[in-house]
Write an enzyme that holds these catalytic residues in place. Structure first.
Site, short mmCIF file in Angstrom:
data_model
loop_
_atom_site.label_atom_id
_atom_site.label_comp_id
_atom_site.label_asym_id
_atom_site.label_seq_id
_atom_site.Cartn_x
_atom_site.Cartn_y
_atom_site.Cartn_z
N HIS A 86 0.82 -1.21 0.00
CA HIS A 86 0.00 0.00 0.00
C HIS A 86 0.86 1.27 0.00
CE1 HIS A 86 0.08 -0.17 4.54
NE2 HIS A 86 -0.01 1.13 4.43
N ASP A 221 1.21 -7.63 2.31
CA ASP A 221 1.34 -6.20 2.04
C ASP A 221 2.81 -5.77 1.85
OD1 ASP A 221 0.85 -3.52 1.79
OD2 ASP A 221 -0.52 -3.40 3.50
N SER A 655 3.95 2.30 8.27
CA SER A 655 3.68 1.32 7.21
C SER A 655 4.95 1.01 6.45
CB SER A 655 2.63 1.85 6.24
OG SER A 655 1.38 1.74 6.82
N1 ARG Z 1 -4.54 0.47 7.27
C1 ARG Z 1 -3.28 0.49 6.60
C2 ARG Z 1 -2.45 1.65 7.07
O1 ARG Z 1 -2.94 2.69 7.38
C3 ARG Z 1 -3.42 0.62 5.14
C4 ARG Z 1 -3.97 -0.54 4.49
C5 ARG Z 1 -4.28 -0.29 3.06
N2 ARG Z 1 -5.29 -1.20 2.65
C6 ARG Z 1 -6.56 -0.85 2.33
N3 ARG Z 1 -7.44 -1.78 2.14
N4 ARG Z 1 -6.94 0.40 2.22
O2 ARG Z 1 -1.24 1.59 7.06
#
Ligand code: ARG
Length: 719
Positions: A86, A221, A655
């Protein structure tokens, strides 16, 4: 002897405290003996200098800021980067086309020539830090709240620039503990970063928004990039002659796997927390700000998704903005729920009462919360106005762009505006327009525009509507209470603007005048809302922000004084941090236990052929069926371990961060937080907070077996 030791062993097992989540995002350069000793107690085996040193290559040298807001880590002596899928998402989408759809199908460079340049993506390495608190304090001495808010950002920028004068570093001064400490950071930014590998989206974003912010989670991811330098090893713009970066340090990779209770450390760049938010702030958030934002994003997402489903080209075009909006749409919704569930408002009130007891007789602090109350009462009536402007009206891309034309209008109106000022503004606007047109999907924007203008009408206090605007809507398009009038308004905007018409735009830019602007329907609507806010409500916001900042600084000063003996960590602010804890299961609710790992078998359980979020590529199904796991199999579960959870304290910005074992080896990538603790920016929950990580063995299995990219595997230092 023996009996006693067995007795003690038994006792220690019985008395072993439940492993709690581990609060703290520590500055690795200021760890201190106390925190380091605690890390060692929890299972860290490497020296303090191996964690962080300015004189020798160490783990911190492998940690980078990836792109604008993520973390990445160097994993080979040729500048290979691991980060989240992501985090690479926008770059992967940008490299894709309908015929070479890397977002959908994945991408694997078999050699360096096949790697894809990713303009705009860059890697920043931390090279230097120093404490500049005294210097800043000298400059802000005696400033009022308004003065401080207005001048501090400029002071910090100027100071940072001065510190890096004559070098090719970038400087930033970060404010810690709400402007009670200031640290200077120098970074070296590398601009030639190339895409090396990415799994198909069905794997890299498996579970989509349904599983986002949730455990159990089966997303792989990750994505792989590489940093390049010029022949001299210096940062340079993209060039075919550039060579892979020779890093100071890179992380070895362990494929031994994790056990419940194992030490885990996460290095990276957490973006922002507000752990000392007041009860007043929490209340405003849960009462008004979060629900407003969530409601407005609901609508934007719905209309975007409708178009993305219809057309692969649109899906590629909107994929990245959609994911970004969706991510924090779910976050803020969950945050509200958890803040209410944890009774964070009441907890903050209790903390504030304790503070006041300590503050008794101390004139600087005694009235703090009365002052807070006053500023929140003054701002509360207008807070919706601001959210409905930024997340609502400007949630329509065409209105957001049109509002930028206000700057041009101002320059054109200014009597003494210099020619080059106008020329500069025009150049910037022209660039912004090109980006806007490329990103614009008219079909979804048309629906969004009508909906958000109507929502503003319904939800914002009528006394705060832009003067005359809804009367105009009524006179031109009909009843302001029905959706039909707003779709008519939207049609009108889209057929009466020169922004989307290249010929008209060109002639406007060649000869800009305010009369054309004032006839443009997109400009008219954007200006009505923007000016309404700027002329009538911005002053309340500026005053509120200045006071809130000033009171926050005072509150934190008091907290630090009150807790002199305690080692404290500053709120996250996108500076390098390390957090430590353990791999650990948890109990999300009554009668439910969550395992600390999840497996490929669980991926197959969730598989829904053809689904938008839970589909899988045939190759993965085949590999799974044949149990073709190679060296990546976990012996205990006789399967691939896909992900695990840890007690680490992280937040957005982390992330892509490496999860590192006690020996300093990479064991996974952090990519999310769990739903049950989504209040974590404001209040860390020591029982429920977990970080969700993809197991590095799943990453390697996908690279190796699914991607066949053995060239990437060969580059790593596997342990
Ligand atoms: N929740 C994750 C973060 O903020 C991002 C994941 C992205 N995936 C998604 N389905 N939007 O780091």
């Amino acid at each position: 002897m023996k009996r006693i030791s067995i007795f003690f062993l038994a006792l220690s097992l019985v008395c072993k405290p439940l492993l709690k989540a581990d609060e703290g995002m520590w500055l690795p350069m200021l760890l201190g003996e106390q925190v380091y000793a605690d890390m060692v107690k929890k299972g860290l085996k490497v020296s303090k200098e191996q964690l962080y040193s300015m004189n020798q290559a160490c783990i911190k040298d492998a940690i980078i800021i990836f792109g604008g807001g993520c973390t990445g880590e160097i994993v080979s002596k040729e500048g290979l980067i691991f980060t989240n899928h992501h985090c690479g998402y926008a770059a992967i989408a940008a490299a894709s086309s309908v015929s070479h759809n890397y977002l959908r199908d994945g991408f694997w460079a078999r050699n360096k020539q096949e790697e894809i340049s990713s303009p705009g993506v860059n890697a920043q390495f931390l090279v230097k830090i120093s404490d500049v608190t005294d210097k800043v304090n000298e400059k802000i001495k005696g400033m009022s709240a308004q003065e401080l808010s207005a001048k501090l950002p400029g002071i910090l920028t100027e100071m940072a620039n001065k510190e890096v004068e004559g070098t090719n570093y970038e400087g930033r001064v970060a404010s810690m503990f709400k402007a009670n400490q200031f640290l200077f950071f120098a970074y070296e930014r590398y601009k030639d970063v190339r895409l090396v590998g990415a799994p198909p989206e069905s794997i890299g974003k498996f579970g989509g928004d349904t599983d986002n912010w949730e455990w159990p989670r089966h997303t792989c991811d990750f994505s792989v990039f590489r940093v390049y330098t010029n022949k001299e090893g210096k940062s340079a713009e993209y060039s075919v002659d550039n060579i892979p970066l020779k890093p100071k340090y890179y992380l070895p990779v362990s494929i031994k796997g994790v056990k419940d209770g194992d030490f885990a450390m996460i290095y990276g760049y957490p973006g922002g927390t507000n752990r000392y938010e007041t009860s007043f702030g929490v209340k405003l958030k849960t009462d008004i700000d979060n629900p407003s934002l969530v409601g407005l994003r609901d609508v934007r997402l719905k209309f975007m998704f409708e178009e993305m489903k219809k057309d692969d080209q649109v899906k590629l075009q909107l994929a990245s903005p959609y994911a970004q909006i969706a991510n924090y749409w779910k976050f803020f919704d969950g945050e509200t729920k958890q803040l209410l569930k944890f009774k964070t408002f009441e907890e903050k009130q209790t903390n504030e009462a304790t503070f006041l007891t300590w503050a008794k007789g101390k004139s600087e602090y005694e009235n703090l919360f009365n002052d807070y109350q006053k500023i929140y009462e003054a701002w509360r009536p207008y807070t919706k106005q601001r959210t409905y402007l930024n997340e609502g009206i400007f949630g329509s891309p065409i209105l957001a762009f049109a509002s930028q034309l206000l700057k041009l209008e101002a320059a054109l109106i200014k009597k003494d505006a210099a020619k080059d000022e106008i020329a500069k503004t025009l150049e910037a606007i022209n660039k912004a327009r090109a980006a806007f047109v490329k990103a614009e999907n008219v079909a979804s924007d048309k629906n969004i525009l009508g909906a958000v203008v109507q929502m503003f009408y319904n939800d914002v206090d009528a006394a705060q509507h832009p003067k005359g605007f809804y009367e105009w809507v009524k006179s031109k398009f009909g009843d302001v209470k029905t959706a039909k009038s707003y779709s008519a308004l939207s049609d009108y905007v889209f057929s009466n603007n020169f922004i989307l018409d290249s010929v008209k735009w060109k002639s406007f830019i060649a000869n800009p005048d305010t009369a054309s602007l004032h006839k443009d329907a997109a400009f008219i609507v954007a200006a009505a809302f923007n000016n309404n806010f700027n002329n009538n409500y911005l002053k309340y916001f500026t005053e509120f922000s200045a006071q809130n900042f000033y009171l926050g600084k005072t509150y934190l000063k008091g907290i630090l004084e009150m807790n002199k003996a305690k080692k404290m960590y500053p709120d996250a602010n996108f500076t390098m941090r390390v957090s430590y804890g353990n791999v650990k299961s948890y109990k999300p609710r009554d009668a439910v236990n969550y395992s600390y790992i999840c497996t490929l078998n669980g991926v197959l359980d969730k598989y829904k052929p053809g689904d938008y979020e839970f589909d899988l590529p045939p190759k993965l199904l085949e590999l799974a069926k044949n149990k073709d796991f190679g060296q990546y199999k976990d012996a205990t579960v006789n399967d691939i371990v896909v992900g695990y959870i840890t007690t680490n304290d992280i937040t957005g910005g982390n992330s892509g961060s490496p999860v590192i074992n006690g020996k300093g080896e990479l064991i996974g990538l952090a990519f999310d937080g769990n739903y049950e603790a989504l209040s974590h920016k404001i209040a860390f929950d020591k029982d429920l907070n977990r970080t969700i990580c993809v197991d590095v063995r799943y990453v390697l299995w996908i690279i190796d077996k699914l991607g066949g990219a053995t060239n990437i595997i060969a580059e790593l230092d596997l342990k």
